[in-house]
Design a protein around this motif. Structure first.
Motif, PDB file in Angstrom:
ATOM      1  N   PRO A 152     -39.778  71.127 -25.243  1.00 41.22           N
ATOM      2  CA  PRO A 152     -40.616  71.518 -24.109  1.00 41.22           C
ATOM      3  C   PRO A 152     -40.339  70.658 -22.878  1.00 41.22           C
ATOM      4  O   PRO A 152     -39.813  69.552 -22.976  1.00 41.22           O
ATOM      5  N   GLY A 153     -40.722  71.196 -21.730  1.00 43.73           N
ATOM      6  CA  GLY A 153     -40.599  70.449 -20.487  1.00 43.73           C
ATOM      7  C   GLY A 153     -39.311  70.681 -19.743  1.00 43.73           C
ATOM      8  O   GLY A 153     -39.153  70.212 -18.610  1.00 43.73           O
ATOM      9  N   TYR A 154     -38.386  71.408 -20.351  1.00 45.24           N
ATOM     10  CA  TYR A 154     -37.083  71.657 -19.732  1.00 45.24           C
ATOM     11  C   TYR A 154     -36.673  73.121 -19.921  1.00 45.24           C
ATOM     12  O   TYR A 154     -35.553  73.420 -20.327  1.00 45.24           O
ATOM     13  N   LEU A 155     -37.569  74.039 -19.653  1.00 38.71           N
ATOM     14  CA  LEU A 155     -37.297  75.447 -19.941  1.00 38.71           C
ATOM     15  C   LEU A 155     -36.024  75.940 -19.254  1.00 38.71           C
ATOM     16  O   LEU A 155     -35.221  76.674 -19.858  1.00 38.71           O
ATOM     17  N   HIS A 156     -35.818  75.528 -18.001  1.00 44.13           N
ATOM     18  CA  HIS A 156     -34.626  75.969 -17.270  1.00 44.13           C
ATOM     19  C   HIS A 156     -33.353  75.428 -17.920  1.00 44.13           C
ATOM     20  O   HIS A 156     -32.381  76.163 -18.113  1.00 44.13           O
ATOM     21  N   TYR A 157     -33.366  74.153 -18.286  1.00 50.07           N
ATOM     22  CA  TYR A 157     -32.187  73.534 -18.891  1.00 50.07           C
ATOM     23  C   TYR A 157     -31.897  74.125 -20.275  1.00 50.07           C
ATOM     24  O   TYR A 157     -30.761  74.488 -20.586  1.00 50.07           O
ATOM     25  N   VAL A 158     -32.924  74.225 -21.117  1.00 53.32           N
ATOM     26  CA  VAL A 158     -32.743  74.751 -22.473  1.00 53.32           C
ATOM     27  C   VAL A 158     -32.234  76.191 -22.415  1.00 53.32           C
ATOM     28  O   VAL A 158     -31.337  76.583 -23.164  1.00 53.32           O
ATOM     29  N   THR A 159     -32.776  76.989 -21.514  1.00 51.68           N
ATOM     30  CA  THR A 159     -32.330  78.374 -21.363  1.00 51.68           C
ATOM     31  C   THR A 159     -30.865  78.432 -20.945  1.00 51.68           C
ATOM     32  O   THR A 159     -30.088  79.235 -21.469  1.00 51.68           O
ATOM     33  N   SER A 160     -30.483  77.561 -20.022  1.00 50.76           N
ATOM     34  CA  SER A 160     -29.093  77.560 -19.554  1.00 50.76           C
ATOM     35  C   SER A 160     -28.137  77.190 -20.680  1.00 50.76           C
ATOM     36  O   SER A 160     -27.044  77.762 -20.801  1.00 50.76           O
ATOM     37  N   LYS A 161     -28.541  76.244 -21.515  1.00 49.56           N
ATOM     38  CA  LYS A 161     -27.655  75.806 -22.595  1.00 49.56           C
ATOM     39  C   LYS A 161     -27.595  76.824 -23.739  1.00 49.56           C
ATOM     40  O   LYS A 161     -26.594  76.895 -24.465  1.00 49.56           O
ATOM     41  N   ALA A 162     -28.666  77.613 -23.908  1.00 49.41           N
ATOM     42  CA  ALA A 162     -28.611  78.723 -24.865  1.00 49.41           C
ATOM     43  C   ALA A 162     -27.626  79.780 -24.363  1.00 49.41           C
ATOM     44  O   ALA A 162     -26.878  80.379 -25.152  1.00 49.41           O
TER      45      ALA A 162
END
Length: 251
Positions: A152-162
């Motif tokens: 949590p806390g990094y939705l933009h980053y996690v989405t980009s890496k997925a």
């Protein structure tokens, strides 16, 4: 491990994980194109490689700019030769602030996607055809173990890496017949020389305590996998994501 050709490109190579990837690939025998938004940093890492007896040149590029990536490819081929290895490491992360999904501005969301996803796409689009024309090449896309933990806390980053993992799989299917292998590396939370305001020493130690290996991950823990994926030793490996996080997420 041996390599067929000796030129590797590392984006975001001027600091952090990219810095370690550049030094390790140079030590393993590649001439390295150190690419960074900060040309001074890129040249400094290239200087370290050359001081150790290797071959490297520093290059400036914004990987989210299609024209800049096209110019970069021409400059690298002119300065070092044909590229057989591309490590897509450039990404926005250390400067991001943690926050809830509803606190992320559209501007920040778009910039993260532009660099982390579109930048990876543009570099693949530029270098993969050149590798295909030569009948051989390796692309290593840097994703993140946060994809598997849903941090949590990094939705933009996690989405980009997925998205990078999806890109890796689909591109591997397309370019495999031309002899180009495409894989992804998913690092865990890694301590580098780059300071991050969002993580304290205590928080890092806590995360390390939740891994199977019970220690803080450092950049050197990742370089062996990068060198493996870049070398002939991994010639029958493509479309895969290798999670290197000390045993936090089992994937």
């Amino acid at each position: 491990m041996t390599v067929q050709q000796r030129v590797a490109v590392v984006t975001g190579g001027g600091q952090g994980l990219g810095r370690s990837f550049c030094l390790a690939l140079a030590e393993a025998g590649w001439a390295v194109a150190v690419v960074d938004l900060d040309l001074e940093n890129a040249r400094a890492i290239a200087g370290k490689v050359e001081a150790s007896g290797g071959i490297a040149k520093g290059f400036h590029a914004d990987v989210s700019d299609e024209n800049a990536v096209s110019r970069l490819a021409e400059q690298i081929e002119g300065g070092l030769g044909a590229v057989s290895v591309l490590v897509n490491n450039a990404a926005i992360f250390s400067t991001l602030s943690m926050g809830s999904y509803d606190e992320i501005s559209l501007q920040t969301w778009k910039r993260v996607m532009d660099v982390n996803v579109t930048g990876t796409f543009l570099c693949c689009k530029e270098f993969a055809p050149r590798m295909a024309a030569a009948g051989y090449g390796k692309i290593v896309n840097i994703s993140s173990a946060t994809v598997f933990t849903g941090r949590p806390g990094y939705l933009h980053y996690v989405t980009s890496k997925a998205a990078v993992i999806g890109l890796t799989r689909a591109l591997a299917s397309e370019v495999g017949p031309q002899g180009v292998r495409v894989n992804a590396l998913a690092p865990g939370s890694t301590e580098t020389e780059v300071e991050r305001a969002t993580i304290t020493r205590e928080a890092r130690e806590k995360m390390a305590g939740e891994t199977a290996l019970r220690r803080v991950q450092v950049a050197e823990d990742l370089v062996g996998t990068v060198v493996f994926l870049a070398s002939e030793a991994s010639d029958f490996v493509t479309g895969q994501t290798i999670n290197v996080d000390g045993g936090l997420a089992f994937h």
